[in-house]
Structure formats: C-alpha cells, structure tokens
Scaffold this active site. Structure first.
Site, mmCIF file in Angstrom:
data_model
loop_
_atom_site.group_PDB
_atom_site.id
_atom_site.type_symbol
_atom_site.label_atom_id
_atom_site.label_comp_id
_atom_site.label_asym_id
_atom_site.label_seq_id
_atom_site.Cartn_x
_atom_site.Cartn_y
_atom_site.Cartn_z
ATOM 1 C CE LYS A 22 -42.546 -24.103 -23.278
ATOM 2 N NZ LYS A 22 -43.886 -23.559 -23.020
ATOM 3 C CG ASN A 23 -42.395 -20.562 -21.157
ATOM 4 O OD1 ASN A 23 -42.857 -20.957 -22.130
ATOM 5 N ND2 ASN A 23 -42.749 -20.887 -20.047
ATOM 6 N NE ARG A 93 -54.113 -21.902 -21.916
ATOM 7 C CZ ARG A 93 -55.568 -21.695 -21.834
ATOM 8 N NH1 ARG A 93 -56.135 -22.636 -22.034
ATOM 9 N NH2 ARG A 93 -55.803 -20.684 -21.244
ATOM 10 C CB CYS A 117 -54.712 -26.466 -20.955
ATOM 11 S SG CYS A 117 -53.513 -26.092 -19.863
ATOM 12 N NE ARG A 122 -52.214 -22.026 -18.701
ATOM 13 C CZ ARG A 122 -51.187 -22.081 -19.335
ATOM 14 N NH1 ARG A 122 -51.202 -23.769 -19.732
ATOM 15 N NH2 ARG A 122 -50.324 -21.526 -19.655
ATOM 16 C CG ASP A 306 -43.489 -23.455 -16.040
ATOM 17 O OD1 ASP A 306 -44.790 -23.806 -15.472
ATOM 18 O OD2 ASP A 306 -43.396 -22.569 -16.669
ATOM 19 C CB ILE A 328 -49.329 -20.816 -10.471
ATOM 20 C CG1 ILE A 328 -48.191 -20.217 -9.345
ATOM 21 C CG2 ILE A 328 -49.512 -19.959 -11.428
ATOM 22 C CD1 ILE A 328 -48.273 -18.789 -8.959
ATOM 23 N NE ARG A 398 -47.366 -27.938 -26.208
ATOM 24 C CZ ARG A 398 -48.733 -27.244 -25.483
ATOM 25 N NH1 ARG A 398 -49.387 -28.183 -25.041
ATOM 26 N NH2 ARG A 398 -48.524 -26.116 -25.813
#
Ligand code: EPU
Length: 418
Positions: A22-23, A93, A117, A122, A306, A328, A398
C-alpha cells in the site's frame, strides 16, 4: 459497520500470500500525475486507501482503469483540478503526496491541510519547506496550502530536519521535473522510496542514491509513461509472520522480500521463534516457549513503527518483561487498552509500553482505532481463548487486502459480520 468474529486457539498451516505494498502504491499513483502518458501499475493492492487515492487522481483529471488482469492504468493527459480537497484528505493523509507532483507539473497545487490523526499530530511542514526550497511560494488560507511556481521549480539542496517517508517521496517527485539538480539530505531510506525511484527512473527521471540518506535528482523537462510492478507489502508480510509465530504454527508467508523486514525477523529470533527465510518467503515452525525482548521503533532499516502494535501483541504471550519504545509517532499505543481488555498486562509510561507476560488472553469485544492497532487485535484474537468481536474493521480494510480470507484459508476461524 463490518466486524470480525474470531475464535482463537486454532493452529494455522499452509501458505499466507502477501499483496503489493500500500505505502509503495500510494506514491506510485501520485507519480502518474507527472506525465501525460499512461502508466501501468501491477500488483496494486485493492485496499480502501488505494480507492481513496484513485478518487483523488480522478478529481485531478486522470482517467483510471482497472484492467482485466488486475493491473491499473492511469492516464493524466490533462490536469483539470490541481487540488486535494478536504473531503479526500480528511480520510487519508497520504493525499498530501500529490502536492509535489501537481506543483511540478502545473505550477500550482492546492492541498487541504491534514488535521491530526489517531496516532499523532503528523504535520506536513517538511513537505512545504522542501517545496519552498525548490522555489515554490507557499501560502496557507482557509484550511488549504497553496504552492505556486508559475515559472517551474528550481533544483536546490533540501536538508530534512527529521526523516520523513512521504516527505522524501513528495520532494523526489517534485524535483524530477524541476530545472537543475536537487539534493535531498537526511532522506528516508525505506524500500518504498526505492520503489518510487525505480518507477520514476522508468518514466525518464534521473535519480541516484535512493535507499541512502542522500538522493540526487537531475531534473528533466518531461516524463513519459511506464510500466511497473509494486513491491511486496513488508508490513503485511511482517504481520502474517507474527500470525504464524503467535499461533505457534507452521506457515509460509510467500511472495515477500524478507530483507525488507529484517529487523522484525531478528527480534523474532531473539524471542526464540523459529523463523526461516528464503529470498521470497518466510517459514515459521512451532517452539515450546517465547521469551520477551525489547523493541524500539526507528526509521528504516530499524524496527518499523508500522509493526510495533503487532509485535506488542506477540509480547503479551511471551515470558518476561518487554519494553516497547515508540519513537516515530507520539500516540501509537491505542491498541494497549483494547489488549488489556483481552487480559494483557501492559503499562504505558510516556513513549514506552511495558508488557509483562505471558498472559492467557481471552476473547473479548474490542474496538479498532487505526490500521496497525487493528492488526494487533486480530493477532491477539487468534491466540485468545474463545470468541472475540472486533468492531470498526474499516480500519483494517484501509491497508490489508482480504486479510480474513488469507487467514481463514490457513485454518483460522475468522469471519466478517455485519
Ligand atoms: N513529520 C513532521 N513533519 C512533516 C512530516 C513528518 O514533523 O512534514 C513527523 C511525523 O509527525 C512523524 C515523523 O515525522 O512523527 C515521521 O513521519 P513520516 O513523514 O515519515 O510519516 P508518513 O510519511 O506520514 C509513512 C507511512 C506510515 C508510516 C510512516 C513511518 C505512507 C503512506 N505512510 O507516513 O504508514 O507509519 O511513514 O514509517 O507511506 C501505515 O501504513 O499504517 C502508516 C501509518
């Protein structure tokens, strides 16, 4: 609203296939705005965030088509609306990834300022500073950032105060069409940045150093269409490997690049898990006991934020005390109170979660708060005694492609209910 019903304590077996990242797909889609020619992308995962990005590209004027073989064809012949509206940015975002490409291609970009969020504030100040260094004038009014560069962007050195993944990607795309040379210092080294550089290079960009903290981009006048296959999702892969370990099962996670989540594999081994890797797969086999290990999240190649929530879920069933430090994002422990409802023993102190195990988790009704927190609840439910109901699984949707089908095919008792 969909929920998951999971009955825990089933052993898994067989294969767990990994989807495209996804990223990686999100910036690749934004990059399609840099050229009037069609771009074909293979292995784009069918997850909600990708759908949101496609809506945004259509709003910008691109023609989007899913091909019969599951690939995507994007053609942004003309940009009609160089804008990311509030309605879209508020749901995702990563929409700010179009800022650089739109400014570079049309000389103007309007992007709604993303609000906070659930995992942190962020901000996107580093994207904005970077664009200003490339000669754009940036103004903020009525909740929108407007970047203008009527005569085009100009290459320059951009030193990121802090490492930012999408910031690096945004600036790399902008610099690809800027006049002259851009140097990105303190750039993100994530595999997704490297994948984007590969796509841009196929489109005619001149980029060197992606994957290191210094990226050099020699701007070109125009970019062309290209065809590219998105890399495997290292976060999904890591999540599925933890699924194998937490259920003490023999499973093979296939179609991934273990090197992209080497920090996780190394921590799993330190915890006593038996994990074997080949070039494209990871196999887990049962062990008698897991022990606690500490984890600190860092930028790549460190331990990924993540994967923090999923690893924390695993530590609830390991023996000993584990310190999990989140460096992070400032608020990424939303899964902790929900895991506590399932019987986990966890205390939060500032940026640290202290997990005391092993807990004998029991199924409960729990609430998903964000994508990775939800994944940690799925993992905990797989090992908990009895039934768990996970509410708000749209967070899972998502970023995970049919995770319930993949797990069910490997023997988990998981179903989607209305
Ligand atoms: N930051 C700033 N200013 C900026 C940009 C970032 O202060 O202009 C701060 C952030 O608030 C954060 C840190 O810098 O504290 C790092 O943020 P980064 O910009 O690297 O995060 P991102 O690019 O917004 C991507 C992933 C996230 C992942 C992070 C960190 C995408 C689309 N998103 O976000 O993925 O957690 O990098 O690795 O690539 C997820 O998939 O669940 C997810 C949240």
């Amino acid at each position: 609203m969909d929920k998951f019903r999971i009955t825990g304590r089933e052993t898994l077996s067989g294969e767990l296939p990994v989807s495209g990242s996804k990223n990686s797909a999100l910036p690749a889609l934004a990059a399609c705005l840099l050229t009037e020619e069609p771009v074909i992308l293979h292995r784009v995962p069918r997850v909600k965030d990708i759908g949101t990005m496609l809506k945004l590209l259509e709003h910008n004027g691109a023609i989007v088509e899913w091909l019969e073989d599951g690939s995507l064809r994007i053609e942004a012949k003309k940009i009609v609306n160089p804008e990311a509206p509030y309605e879209i940015v508020k749901t995702m975002r990563a929409s700010s990834l179009v800022l650089g490409p739109l400014a570079a291609r049309t000389g103007v970009a309007r992007v709604s300022v993303p609000g906070g969020c659930s995992i942190g504030a962020r901000p996107i100040n580093l994207h904005i500073n970077g664009l200003e260094h490339l000669g754009a004038t940036v103004q903020q009014e009525h909740g929108y950032i407007e970047a203008t560069a009527p005569d085009g962007l100009l290459g320059n050195t951009v030193h990121f105060e802090r490492i930012t993944v999408t910031g690096t990607e945004d600036l790399m795309m902008a610099a690809a069409l800027a006049r002259g040379k851009t140097v990105l210092e303190n750039a993100a080294r994530e595999p997704e940045v490297v994948d984007l550089a590969e796509l841009l290079t196929k489109m005619g960009a001149r980029i060197q150093g992606a994957g290191s903290s210094r990226i050099e981009i020699e701007g070109v006048e125009r970019l062309r269409g290209a065809e590219h296959t998105i890399i495997a999702d290292r976060i999904e892969a890591g999540t599925l490997v933890i699924a194998g370990v937490i259920t003490n099962s023999e499973v093979t996670v296939t179609g991934c690049v273990p090197e992209h989540f080497a920090a996780l594999i190394s921590k799993l081994r330190r915890a006593g898990a038996r994990v074997e890797e080949s070039a494209t797969a990871v196999r887990t086999t049962p062990v008698t006991r897991l022990r606690s290990v500490d984890v600190t999240t860092e930028e790549h190649p460190g331990f990924a934020t993540d994967l923090q929530a999923q690893f924390l879920a695993l530590m609830t069933v390991a023996t000993g005390i584990s310190f999990i430090t989140e460096n992070i994002f400032e608020n990424r422990f939303m899964h902790v109170p929900e895991l506590a409802r399932m019987g986990a023993n966890i205390r939060i102190e500032g940026r640290q979660a202290i997990v005391a195990g092993p807990s004998s988790l029991t199924g409960a009704q729990v609430m998903c708060s964000d994508l990775r927190a939800s994944a940690s609840l799925v993992l905990a439910a797989l090992v908990a005694r009895g039934e768990s109901i996970l509410d708000r699984v749209y967070h899972v949707d998502r970023g995970y492609e049919r995770i319930e089908d993949k797990l069910r095919q490997a023997g988990a008792r998981i179903e989607r209910i209305d």
